[in-house]
Scaffold this motif. Structure first.
Motif, PDB file in Angstrom:
ATOM      1  N   VAL A   1     -18.649   3.990  -4.438  1.00  0.00           N
ATOM      2  CA  VAL A   1     -17.437   3.520  -5.427  1.00  0.00           C
ATOM      3  C   VAL A   1     -18.124   2.097  -6.056  1.00  0.00           C
ATOM      4  CG1 VAL A   1     -15.136   2.700  -5.804  1.00  0.00           C
ATOM      5  CG2 VAL A   1     -15.489   4.387  -4.368  1.00  0.00           C
ATOM      6  N   LEU A   2     -18.447   1.237  -5.203  1.00  0.00           N
ATOM      7  CA  LEU A   2     -18.937  -0.061  -5.533  1.00  0.00           C
ATOM      8  C   LEU A   2     -20.149   0.194  -6.439  1.00  0.00           C
ATOM      9  CD1 LEU A   2     -18.618  -2.048  -2.484  1.00  0.00           C
ATOM     10  CD2 LEU A   2     -17.204  -2.144  -4.241  1.00  0.00           C
ATOM     11  N   ASN A   3     -21.188   1.185  -6.184  1.00  0.00           N
ATOM     12  CA  ASN A   3     -22.491   1.029  -6.780  1.00  0.00           C
ATOM     13  C   ASN A   3     -22.360   2.285  -7.897  1.00  0.00           C
ATOM     14  OD1 ASN A   3     -23.676  -0.583  -5.084  1.00  0.00           O
ATOM     15  ND2 ASN A   3     -24.234   1.207  -3.652  1.00  0.00           N
TER      16      ASN A   3
ATOM     17  N   ILE B   1     -12.150   7.681   1.928  1.00  0.00           N
ATOM     18  CA  ILE B   1     -12.340   6.820   1.013  1.00  0.00           C
ATOM     19  C   ILE B   1     -13.332   5.516   1.570  1.00  0.00           C
ATOM     20  CG2 ILE B   1     -10.242   7.424  -0.276  1.00  0.00           C
ATOM     21  CD1 ILE B   1      -9.206   4.698   0.902  1.00  0.00           C
ATOM     22  N   GLN B   2     -13.144   5.316   3.050  1.00  0.00           N
ATOM     23  CA  GLN B   2     -14.057   4.482   3.634  1.00  0.00           C
ATOM     24  C   GLN B   2     -15.491   4.770   3.819  1.00  0.00           C
ATOM     25  OE1 GLN B   2     -11.943   3.996   7.422  1.00  0.00           O
ATOM     26  NE2 GLN B   2     -11.260   2.137   7.001  1.00  0.00           N
TER      27      GLN B   2
ATOM     28  N   TYR C   1      -8.804   1.825  -6.107  1.00  0.00           N
ATOM     29  CA  TYR C   1      -9.727   2.128  -5.108  1.00  0.00           C
ATOM     30  C   TYR C   1      -9.048   0.854  -3.784  1.00  0.00           C
ATOM     31  CZ  TYR C   1     -13.252   2.649  -1.452  1.00  0.00           C
ATOM     32  OH  TYR C   1     -13.680   2.599  -0.222  1.00  0.00           O
ATOM     33  N   ASP C   2      -8.946  -0.105  -4.371  1.00  0.00           N
ATOM     34  CA  ASP C   2      -8.681  -1.403  -3.540  1.00  0.00           C
ATOM     35  C   ASP C   2      -6.934  -1.339  -3.098  1.00  0.00           C
ATOM     36  OD1 ASP C   2     -11.330  -2.505  -3.485  1.00  0.00           O
ATOM     37  OD2 ASP C   2     -10.601  -3.969  -4.881  1.00  0.00           O
ATOM     38  N   ILE C   3      -6.347  -0.670  -4.213  1.00  0.00           N
ATOM     39  CA  ILE C   3      -4.913  -0.819  -3.981  1.00  0.00           C
ATOM     40  C   ILE C   3      -4.674   0.618  -2.900  1.00  0.00           C
ATOM     41  CG2 ILE C   3      -2.726   0.126  -4.753  1.00  0.00           C
ATOM     42  CD1 ILE C   3      -3.483  -1.207  -7.371  1.00  0.00           C
ATOM     43  N   LEU C   4      -5.429   1.713  -3.046  1.00  0.00           N
ATOM     44  CA  LEU C   4      -5.105   2.778  -2.154  1.00  0.00           C
ATOM     45  C   LEU C   4      -5.775   2.399  -0.793  1.00  0.00           C
ATOM     46  CD1 LEU C   4      -4.520   5.872  -1.852  1.00  0.00           C
ATOM     47  CD2 LEU C   4      -6.821   6.366  -2.465  1.00  0.00           C
ATOM     48  N   TRP C   5      -6.813   1.754  -0.642  1.00  0.00           N
ATOM     49  CA  TRP C   5      -7.387   1.244   0.703  1.00  0.00           C
ATOM     50  C   TRP C   5      -6.176   0.370   1.458  1.00  0.00           C
ATOM     51  CZ3 TRP C   5     -12.572   0.685   2.432  1.00  0.00           C
ATOM     52  CH2 TRP C   5     -12.883  -0.020   3.845  1.00  0.00           C
ATOM     53  N   SER C   6      -5.640  -0.559   0.678  1.00  0.00           N
ATOM     54  CA  SER C   6      -4.641  -1.290   1.004  1.00  0.00           C
ATOM     55  C   SER C   6      -3.268  -0.492   1.432  1.00  0.00           C
ATOM     56  CB  SER C   6      -4.097  -2.629   0.308  1.00  0.00           C
ATOM     57  OG  SER C   6      -3.165  -3.106   0.732  1.00  0.00           O
ATOM     58  N   ARG C   7      -3.113   0.326   0.812  1.00  0.00           N
ATOM     59  CA  ARG C   7      -1.947   1.211   1.160  1.00  0.00           C
ATOM     60  C   ARG C   7      -2.150   2.235   2.322  1.00  0.00           C
ATOM     61  NH1 ARG C   7       2.865   0.479  -0.334  1.00  0.00           N
ATOM     62  NH2 ARG C   7       2.369   0.299  -2.631  1.00  0.00           N
ATOM     63  N   TYR C   8      -3.245   2.859   2.443  1.00  0.00           N
ATOM     64  CA  TYR C   8      -3.509   3.399   3.503  1.00  0.00           C
ATOM     65  C   TYR C   8      -3.587   2.522   5.050  1.00  0.00           C
ATOM     66  CZ  TYR C   8      -4.807   7.782   1.184  1.00  0.00           C
ATOM     67  OH  TYR C   8      -4.899   8.821   0.073  1.00  0.00           O
ATOM     68  N   ASP C   9      -4.171   1.473   4.696  1.00  0.00           N
ATOM     69  CA  ASP C   9      -4.246   0.482   5.879  1.00  0.00           C
ATOM     70  C   ASP C   9      -3.013  -0.111   6.401  1.00  0.00           C
ATOM     71  OD1 ASP C   9      -5.771  -1.317   7.712  1.00  0.00           O
ATOM     72  OD2 ASP C   9      -5.097  -2.649   6.631  1.00  0.00           O
TER      73      ASP C   9
END
Length: 604
Positions: free
Chosen positions: A73-75, A66-67, A30-38
């Motif tokens: 995702v966190l919970n 995803i945002q 999830y973190d990797i995908l967030w960074s990629r989109y950003d």
């Protein structure tokens, strides 16, 4: 981006299927995908890609998706995560289409062309950069070679320089090779520059260097130019049988000097130092050994330069030269300390009376004295030389003026209006700051400046008569008189009197000595006295030691007298007693018997 979206979708589906599946892998993707989109949406490098194929709205939709489900995702909220999975399955084909369009068809061809163009630009830039690097490497090599040449070679004469000489000395010591160092100075070479110009001086140096090199070359002896008119030769010999080389060297350089400047007598001074005279058991390094040998040669050269300037001179280093140099260094350090210590009593000022034809006035000359606890009385000339060499000349002159001021306002206070004080000025003290020093020292008693007489020598005036005349006028403006000391001993005394106006001239003692027996000396002194009076200048005779000299000088009309016939230099309190006796007797010079009674030199 498509692969990372797919990987997150698979991790999400796996987490929803297996109850025990850990969320760590899901959080990471999830973190990797967030960074990629950003990165895709904000980076400058992807700006062109965002504009192509309407990519930006598609990726923004996926990013908002995803945002929006970040907390789920966190919970680990499975219900909301199921909704996220369903929505990703809708977005994923659109992202896959972006990838397909980007790497296939016309877009792919355009991208490959773009990449080819970029590669060409990159190769061109690398080629240009390589050329620039080659250019700077060449410049660096050329400058390095030039610096190397400057480091080891004298640019004017083409001879090696001082650094090269030291390197040769170091290698000779390292190889335990017996050697002798010769330092050669062309005396009065400054006259060529002054009279013929620096261009002619440079030509003369070049010719001398060429001649020196031709002499040394057959012997394999390295030679160098170590300063303006000083050269060096390193002879690989023990120095005991070096006349086979030194004599031809002197003769050849003498012929070269005479051919360069036949109308003026330049001379050679050579100082010689042998490696055998340097202590090899002192534990010094090779560099220290080489520098010590160079220092020994320099001391020998200084001794050679003490010979009359009209003839060539050679001197070889002796152990006592170094002892004398050490003594001078010690005197320099102690003199500096004495000049700032108000409680020291080794350094003091003595006052030698100067008797005037005017019975109501009496003069004296302030003379520096130094009684050293180890060396005993130090020669006054040596004191001045040490001060000048060490940059203490001005400080010493200021100190003497302070002692004069102190005597006038303590021991001599009751009679100070009757006393004139002559002070010898050294070269470094006669400068623009002298007037300020005088004004500062006599600030509380400015009227006493009129009692000062500054004595200068002929050599101090000839370098810059215009500057000297200006300083003289400034000193007169504050009430100080100027006397020309040692008159008649120089070559240009008449020229100095012609250009400068003095209040007094002091006839040198060499003219007064033997005057009663040598008619020529009487004529010279009489002529000096008559000429000075015609110019309105008072005459002072130094070195008066006999009654016959005094009588002759009185008959010639000399105005003032100084010498052992009257008294040796006295302390301030003894000079006060001398003054009291003198001032109590009127017309003392008119009575020969009273002179003898009053000025008994054994009492002083």
């Amino acid at each position: 981006m498509e692969l990372e979206t797919l990987e997150f979708r698979n991790d999400l589906a796996l987490y929803l299927v297996e109850d025990s599946s850990p969320r760590r892998s899901l959080l990471l993707t999830y973190d990797i995908l967030w960074s990629r989109y950003d990165t895709f949406l904000s980076s400058q490098e992807t700006a062109a890609m965002r504009r192509a194929f309407n990519a930006q709205p598609i990726v923004e939709r996926a990013f908002r998706l995803i945002q929006r489900h970040e907390q789920a995702v966190l919970n680990g909220d499975r219900e909301r995560l199921q909704n996220l999975l369903n929505e990703i399955d809708i977005v994923l084909p659109q992202i896959r289409n972006l990838m397909v369009n980007n790497f296939t068809g016309p877009a792919s061809i355009e991208q490959r062309a773009f990449l080819d163009e970029k590669i060409k630009v990159m190769y061109a830039a690398m080629f240009i950069l390589t050329l620039v690097l080659i250019f700077f490497a060449f410049r660096l090599y050329r400058n390095s070679s030039k610096q190397q040449e400057l480091a080891w070679q004298d640019r004017l004469t083409g001879l090696p320089n001082r650094n090269y000489l030291l390197d040769c000395l170091y290698k000779a010591v390292q190889q335990n090779r017996i050697h002798t160092l010769l330092l050669i100075d062309i005396r009065r070479f400054k006259d060529i520059n002054d009279l013929m110009g620096y261009e002619q001086g440079d030509k003369a140096l070049t010719k001398l260097a060429s001649q020196l090199n031709s002499i040394c070359l057959p012997y394999g002896y390295p030679c160098a130019r170590v300063s303006s008119n000083e050269f060096a030769v390193l002879a690989y010999s023990d120095g005991r049988h070096l006349s086979f080389f030194t004599q031809p060297l002197c003769d050849s350089l003498r012929r070269a000097i005479d051919s360069i400047y036949p109308g003026h007598r330049l001379s050679l001074a050579i100082g010689i130092a042998k490696s055998l005279d340097v202590d090899t058991h002192s534990g010094n390094s090779h560099w220290q050994f080489a520098n010590e040998l160079l220092n020994n040669a320099d001391l020998a050269l200084m001794r050679a330069k003490q010979a009359p300037v009209t003839k060539d001179s050679i001197d070889t280093f002796k152990t006592e030269y170094e002892q004398e140099a050490q003594q001078r260094r010690r005197l320099r350090d102690e003199l500096k300390a004495h000049l700032i210590d108000p409680y020291q009593d080794a350094l003091y000022v003595a006052f030698q009376p100067i008797v005037s034809a005017d019975p109501n006035r009496l003069g004296c000359e302030a003379l520096v004295r130094w009684h050293h606890p180890e060396y005993g009385p130090i020669n006054p000339e040596l004191i001045v030389n040490v001060a000048e060499e060490s940059g203490l000349g001005q400080r010493l002159g200021t100190w003497i003026l302070q002692q004069v001021h102190l005597a006038l306002n303590t021991e001599w206070q009751s009679i100070n209006t009757h006393i004139d004080i002559a002070v010898n000025l050294s070269d470094s003290f006669f400068n623009e700051s002298l007037i300020a020093d005088v004004i500062t020292i006599f600030a509380k008693h400015p009227e006493q400046r009129k009692q000062l007489i500054f004595e200068v020598t002929e050599t101090m005036t000839i370098d810059d008569i215009g500057r000297f005349s200006l300083l003289m006028n400034q000193l007169r403006d504050v009430g100080i008189r100027i006397a020309l000391d040692d008159f008649g001993t120089g070559w240009s005394s008449m020229a100095v009197l012609n250009h400068l106006s003095f209040d007094k001239v002091k006839v040198d003692r060499s003219f007064v000595t033997g005057m009663a027996d040598i008619t020529r000396q009487q004529v010279l002194v009489d002529t000096i006295c008559h000429m000075a009076h015609q110019l309105g200048i008072h005459v002072v005779a130094e070195g008066v030691e006999t009654r016959e000299q005094l009588t002759s000088l009185q008959q010639m009309g000399v105005d003032e007298f100084q010498g052992y016939f009257f008294a040796k230099p006295l302390s301030a309190i003894d000079f006060y007693a001398f003054c009291i006796d003198y001032l109590n007797q009127k017309n003392v010079l008119l009575s020969k018997q009273s002179i003898k009674n009053l000025f008994n030199i054994n009492n002083f």
